[in-house]
Every structure is written in structure tokens, then in C-alpha cells.
Design a protein around this motif. Structure first.
Motif, short mmCIF file in Angstrom:
data_model
loop_
_atom_site.label_atom_id
_atom_site.label_comp_id
_atom_site.label_asym_id
_atom_site.label_seq_id
_atom_site.Cartn_x
_atom_site.Cartn_y
_atom_site.Cartn_z
N PRO A 110 22.82 32.39 47.52
CA PRO A 110 22.35 31.39 46.41
C PRO A 110 22.89 31.43 45.00
CG PRO A 110 20.39 32.57 47.04
CD PRO A 110 22.00 33.08 47.78
N ARG A 111 23.14 32.51 44.86
CA ARG A 111 23.59 32.90 43.16
C ARG A 111 24.82 31.81 43.04
NH1 ARG A 111 28.32 35.19 42.23
NH2 ARG A 111 29.29 36.66 43.90
N PHE A 112 24.87 31.53 41.33
CA PHE A 112 26.06 30.84 41.03
C PHE A 112 27.16 31.89 40.87
CE2 PHE A 112 22.75 28.05 39.46
CZ PHE A 112 22.83 26.97 40.32
N SER A 113 28.39 31.34 40.50
CA SER A 113 29.50 32.23 40.43
C SER A 113 29.54 33.40 39.06
CB SER A 113 30.79 31.26 40.17
OG SER A 113 31.05 30.37 41.39
N THR A 114 30.23 34.15 38.95
CA THR A 114 30.75 34.95 37.78
C THR A 114 31.86 34.13 37.21
OG1 THR A 114 32.19 36.37 38.93
CG2 THR A 114 29.98 36.89 38.85
N LEU A 115 31.80 34.47 36.00
CA LEU A 115 33.03 33.94 35.09
C LEU A 115 34.31 34.16 35.76
CD1 LEU A 115 34.14 32.33 32.72
CD2 LEU A 115 33.89 34.40 31.22
N ALA A 116 34.39 35.52 36.13
CA ALA A 116 35.64 35.81 36.95
C ALA A 116 36.02 35.06 38.14
CB ALA A 116 35.67 37.50 36.86
N GLU A 117 34.95 34.72 38.85
CA GLU A 117 34.90 34.29 40.21
C GLU A 117 35.43 32.38 39.97
OE1 GLU A 117 31.71 36.45 43.22
OE2 GLU A 117 31.21 34.99 41.62
N SER A 118 34.85 32.05 38.90
CA SER A 118 35.40 30.70 38.39
C SER A 118 36.80 30.42 38.05
CB SER A 118 34.28 30.29 37.21
OG SER A 118 34.16 28.95 37.13
N ARG A 119 37.01 31.38 37.19
CA ARG A 119 38.25 31.24 36.77
C ARG A 119 39.27 31.56 38.03
NH1 ARG A 119 37.65 34.82 31.16
NH2 ARG A 119 37.00 33.00 29.93
N LEU A 120 38.89 32.34 38.88
CA LEU A 120 39.86 32.80 39.95
C LEU A 120 40.02 31.37 41.01
CD1 LEU A 120 41.49 34.44 42.17
CD2 LEU A 120 38.98 34.73 43.26
N TYR A 121 38.70 30.63 41.14
CA TYR A 121 38.74 29.42 41.75
C TYR A 121 39.58 28.45 41.29
CZ TYR A 121 34.87 31.85 44.17
OH TYR A 121 33.74 32.80 44.63
N GLN A 122 39.71 28.37 39.72
CA GLN A 122 40.56 27.57 39.09
C GLN A 122 42.05 27.84 39.46
OE1 GLN A 122 38.91 27.78 35.13
NE2 GLN A 122 38.74 25.73 35.17
#
Length: 272
Positions: free
Chosen positions: A166-178
Motif C-alpha cells: 500500500p505504499r506509494f512510489s519512490t521518485l526513482a520508481e515513478s520515473r522508471l514507469y514514465q
């Protein structure tokens, strides 16, 4: 002979078991399934344009079930046992693109599975369910038409990354998904859509865009407060789209689609 349709709505965050869209509302008790207890022991039943509709809150009435711990099998088994042919769902999501802004709606088309803890991914020992188009294309079209007719900003054919939560993404993960070209990030697509296909159900999801995840340099990173600020507005739009969509669904003969989905589901089973 035209197949009789019944519709199950699985409400995600923001809709849960909201029954305001139904007439002839009543609570019905549902038994434990072979896969355990669904998210609630009672469902709301009623009608929309004389179509039988059942609403189940994915996270429970108190919203106390995390995405990892939702009993997706029991929820879908319950709706299937009630005779549902169609499953319409909502899912709160974060946007990975500037153009898909908080408050907008989206129509799920593809998912990328990044979950790693969840059990209950199949109803069978071995079932190779095809997933090239996990969400029903006709339902996607109906959702999109309904949203556009209502004047809501809605994005068709979106790809979402499903994270464990249930945690939200890290910034690194968010950029990876982008970098993968994904449009959204959410927590509840998997294994729900896979299981719906195993049961031969006609399934589609409206995404409720609540935030920009954590990649946007000029927006607050996703948090419960950020999500809640947008949720009331976008949930109201989603409920309107669901009602409009059900009225369109009623006008269609789904017999061949139901039969085709059932055949695909049967052929996927290798071992029960």
C-alpha cells in the motif's frame, strides 16, 4: 435468445459501496465462497434502468483492506454466483503524464504487473488465460462515449503499472514507469482483471486520476491528503459515467460476447 445481463460494480477508493446510483436498494447477505470471505459479508443490490446491479466495495465498507490483502477471488466468485455477466470497476490512480491531470477520468486498456506478494492469482491449479486485451474493448468504448457525452475530460486506451502497495512510489520508481511509456500507476488491477477473465466475465475499469504520483516538480507528491482532495470530484463523475454506461449496455445483445468469453475461459484451463 438474447442473454439476460446482470451487472456487478466493484467500487474502489472513493466509491466503495456507494448506493446513490441505485433504485430499489437493499442489502443482501452473501455466503463465504470456496475461496474465503469477500470484502464484505453484505452487498448492495438494486436497479439502474431496470437492470439488476450489485455493488461491492473492493476494500470493505470501512476501507480497511489493503490492495495486497483484498480477496479478489472471493469478490469475483460472489458476483459470478449472483449471475453477473458484466463487471464494471473503478480504480484510483496516479498520473505519469502531464496531459492526464488530477480530476480526469481514464479508460484502462493494458497493465504492467509489478506486484510480487499477492496470492490467489488463479481459480485453478493451471490456467493460461490470454491477456492481449484484458479489458473488454466494447465496454471501454461505452465508458469513453459516456464520459465524453457528459463533458468530462477522459483519456482512452491507457496503460497502468500495477504496484504492490500500500505504499506509494519512490521518485526513482515513478520515473522508471514514465520511461516505460506507461500512463498511470495504481494498486488494484492485478489479479482482479486476470481472475475476471478466468470466469468469462465482461470486465472493464474506469480510472479515477487523483494525483501526479511523485514525479511532477511543481505538484505535491502523492499522499492520502492529496488523493482525498480530488477524490470527491472525480468519484461523482465516475458514478455518472457508470449510470450512463449501464443504460447503453442494456441496448446491446451480449449473447455472442458472453459465449466467446466462456469458451476462452474453458480453453485456458489445464488443471483444476
Amino acid at each position: 435468445m438474447k442473454s439476460q445481463i446482470k451487472i456487478g460494480i466493484i467500487g474502489g477508493t472513493g466509491l466503495d459501496q456507494d448506493s446513490s446510483i441505485l433504485t430499489d436498494k437493499k442489502m443482501i447477505k452473501v455466503p463465504e465462497t470456496p475461496y474465503g470471505q469477500p470484502s464484505d459479508s453484505e452487498l448492495i443490490s438494486g436497479k439502474i434502468d431496470d437492470i439488476d446491479v450489485y455493488i461491492l466495495g473492493r476494500h470493505g465498507r470501512q476501507h480497511d483492506i489493503s490492495p495486497t490483502n483484498v480477496n479478489y477471488r472471493a469478490n469475483l466468485c460472489t458476483l459470478k454466483q449472483l449471475g453477473c455477466t458484466h463487471i464494471l470497476t473503478t480504480s484510483a490512480c496516479g498520473s505519469l503524464k502531464q496531459s492526464i491531470a488530477p480530476g480526469h477520468l481514464g479508460i484502462m486498456d493494458q497493465y504492467i504487473d509489478r506486484t510480487n506478494v499477492r496470492g490467489g492469482r488463479s481459480f485453478y491449479k493451471v490456467a493460461h488465460i490470454p491477456q492481449p486485451r484484458p479489458y473488454d474493448p466494447k465496454l471501454q468504448e461505452i465508458f469513453y462515449q459516456s464520459a465524453c457525452e457528459a463533458g468530462y475530460k477522459c483519456h482512452p486506451s491507457l496503460t497502468a503499472v500495477c504496484i504492490e502497495g500500500p505504499r506509494f512510489s519512490t521518485l526513482a520508481e515513478s520515473r522508471l514507469y514514465q520511461s516505460w511509456g506507461a500512463d498511470l500507476v495504481g494498486m488494484t488491477m492485478v489479479p482482479e482483471v486476470q481472475l475476471a477473465n478466468e470466469l468469462g466475465l465482461i470486465y472493464a475499469t474506469i480510472a479515477l486520476v487523483t494525483d501526479y504520483d511523485c514525479w511532477h516538480p511543481e505538484e505535491f507528491a502523492v499522499s492520502v491528503d492529496v488523493v482525498n482532495k480530488t477524490l470527491a470530484e472525480v468519484s461523482k463523475k465516475a458514478k455518472d459515467v457508470l449510470v450512463r454506461s449501464i443504460k447503453k449496455i442494456k441496448q446491446i445483445d451480449w449473447t455472442k460476447t458472453i459465449e466467446h468469453k466462456a469458451m476462452i475461459a474453458r480453453n485456458a484451463i489445464m488443471a483444476k
